[in-house]
Motif scaffolding. Sequence first.
Motif, PDB file in Angstrom:
ATOM      1  N   ILE A 315       0.840  -1.211   0.000  1.00  0.00           N
ATOM      2  CA  ILE A 315       0.000   0.000   0.000  1.00  0.00           C
ATOM      3  C   ILE A 315       0.868   1.250   0.000  1.00  0.00           C
ATOM      4  O   ILE A 315       0.581   2.229  -0.709  1.00  0.00           O
ATOM      5  CB  ILE A 315      -0.954  -0.011   1.214  1.00  0.00           C
ATOM      6  N   MET A 316       1.952   1.235   0.792  1.00  0.00           N
ATOM      7  CA  MET A 316       2.869   2.380   0.831  1.00  0.00           C
ATOM      8  C   MET A 316       3.437   2.668  -0.548  1.00  0.00           C
ATOM      9  O   MET A 316       3.505   3.829  -0.992  1.00  0.00           O
ATOM     10  CB  MET A 316       3.999   2.107   1.812  1.00  0.00           C
ATOM     11  N   LEU A 317       3.830   1.618  -1.270  1.00  0.00           N
ATOM     12  CA  LEU A 317       4.406   1.797  -2.605  1.00  0.00           C
ATOM     13  C   LEU A 317       3.363   2.281  -3.600  1.00  0.00           C
ATOM     14  O   LEU A 317       3.652   3.132  -4.450  1.00  0.00           O
ATOM     15  CB  LEU A 317       5.029   0.481  -3.086  1.00  0.00           C
ATOM     16  N   LEU A 318       2.151   1.746  -3.516  1.00  0.00           N
ATOM     17  CA  LEU A 318       1.083   2.161  -4.441  1.00  0.00           C
ATOM     18  C   LEU A 318       0.727   3.638  -4.275  1.00  0.00           C
ATOM     19  O   LEU A 318       0.351   4.304  -5.241  1.00  0.00           O
ATOM     20  CB  LEU A 318      -0.162   1.292  -4.218  1.00  0.00           C
ATOM     21  N   VAL A 319       0.863   4.135  -3.048  1.00  0.00           N
ATOM     22  CA  VAL A 319       0.558   5.559  -2.794  1.00  0.00           C
ATOM     23  C   VAL A 319       1.756   6.447  -3.126  1.00  0.00           C
ATOM     24  O   VAL A 319       1.612   7.510  -3.736  1.00  0.00           O
ATOM     25  CB  VAL A 319       0.139   5.752  -1.315  1.00  0.00           C
ATOM     26  N   SER A 320       2.962   6.025  -2.739  1.00  0.00           N
ATOM     27  CA  SER A 320       4.142   6.887  -2.845  1.00  0.00           C
ATOM     28  C   SER A 320       4.724   6.976  -4.251  1.00  0.00           C
ATOM     29  O   SER A 320       5.270   8.019  -4.632  1.00  0.00           O
ATOM     30  CB  SER A 320       5.226   6.423  -1.878  1.00  0.00           C
ATOM     31  N   ILE A 321       4.643   5.897  -5.037  1.00  0.00           N
ATOM     32  CA  ILE A 321       5.227   5.924  -6.383  1.00  0.00           C
ATOM     33  C   ILE A 321       4.570   6.967  -7.282  1.00  0.00           C
ATOM     34  O   ILE A 321       5.278   7.737  -7.957  1.00  0.00           O
ATOM     35  CB  ILE A 321       5.186   4.516  -7.023  1.00  0.00           C
TER      36      ILE A 321
END
Length: 377
Positions: A315-321
Amino acid sequence: MPAFRQESALYTICSAAVVLNVIGVNWVYQALEEYSYITFVSVLFKVLGLALMFLLVRNSGDVLWYGLVTVVSSFGSAIFNFLRLRKLIDLYPCGNWNFRRHLYPIFTFFFMSVATTVYTNLDTVMLGVMKNNEVVGYYNAAIKIKIILVTLVTSLGTVLLPRLSYYYEQGKEKEFLSLVSKAFSFVLLFSIPCCIYFSVYAKPVVEFLSGPGYLPAVAPMIILMPTILFIGLSNITGIQVLVPTGRETLVLRSVILGAVVDFLLNLILIPSLGASGAAIGTLCAEFAVTLLQFWYLRKLLTTIIRSIEFKDLLIMLLVSIPVIWIVSNLRMSKLFCQLFISAVVYFGICGLVLLALGEKIINSIIKRILGLLLERN
């Protein structure tokens, strides 16, 4: 070799690091978990080194001063360590030594260190021999950024090793596995966002730290970024799991594999690809080391992986990328402003997402900080 002989004065200065490293006995303070002392002395000499760098290194002709400053900042603390050792132990000939029982583990760790040193430095040496100093300069510009990030990722391993060894010796399997699981989570949560950020911002980072003349270092830097993740993971499996459980020979086998892979790929790729070829060799070597150690620990890792919160990471990667992609398209006149704002936004978003999801490591860090603040008030 003629290329090395020309720099004999520089090598003589830098060889002082060998002596200082021997008398520094940093491992004593790590084993006793005196990390506040280690940190204080290390920071003190890093600040001293920075001051000397500005005072003594003014142009390209000051290479000998640069070598001296590097030795002082990296190994100067060894003198303090040796002098302070008298407060911890009495140094005198004790007699009745039983060296035989220590020889096998000592030589295992020795060859492990040699193999690791070979494949982590072989790329630079082979570049210098097969290409020229200019290519080495570009490659080192990429390497120094990688080294900073790797140091941050692996610093946790140095802190955890004595505690993990204690848990294993005491048969506290639950505590041992819990600590290893936290170490895996830390490496994944820290290294993957770093790999992404410094790959996206490779060009401005190289330009800011080394200057526009070092832009050929951008491609090697991007290639080297995944090694931060591989080194972080192999540091856990090797130094934090295999070594405390008495299987250091397996670590030795893995780093020998890394040295062989690095040497062969450098031999093939450097003539045609230069610094990028050396970076590919290093990347493949680190991957090979990690893969072999994972194979050795496949049963244990099955248990550990179940406790890692991969959903929070995803989830962190899906939001931050998407955020870093948007920010990277913003044009700013100052490199420092561009890097500062993008880093604050990107890593800030990563932290906020993990905090909102209730990620255990982030929550424990926040609680620790709040606890310290409340104590002071």
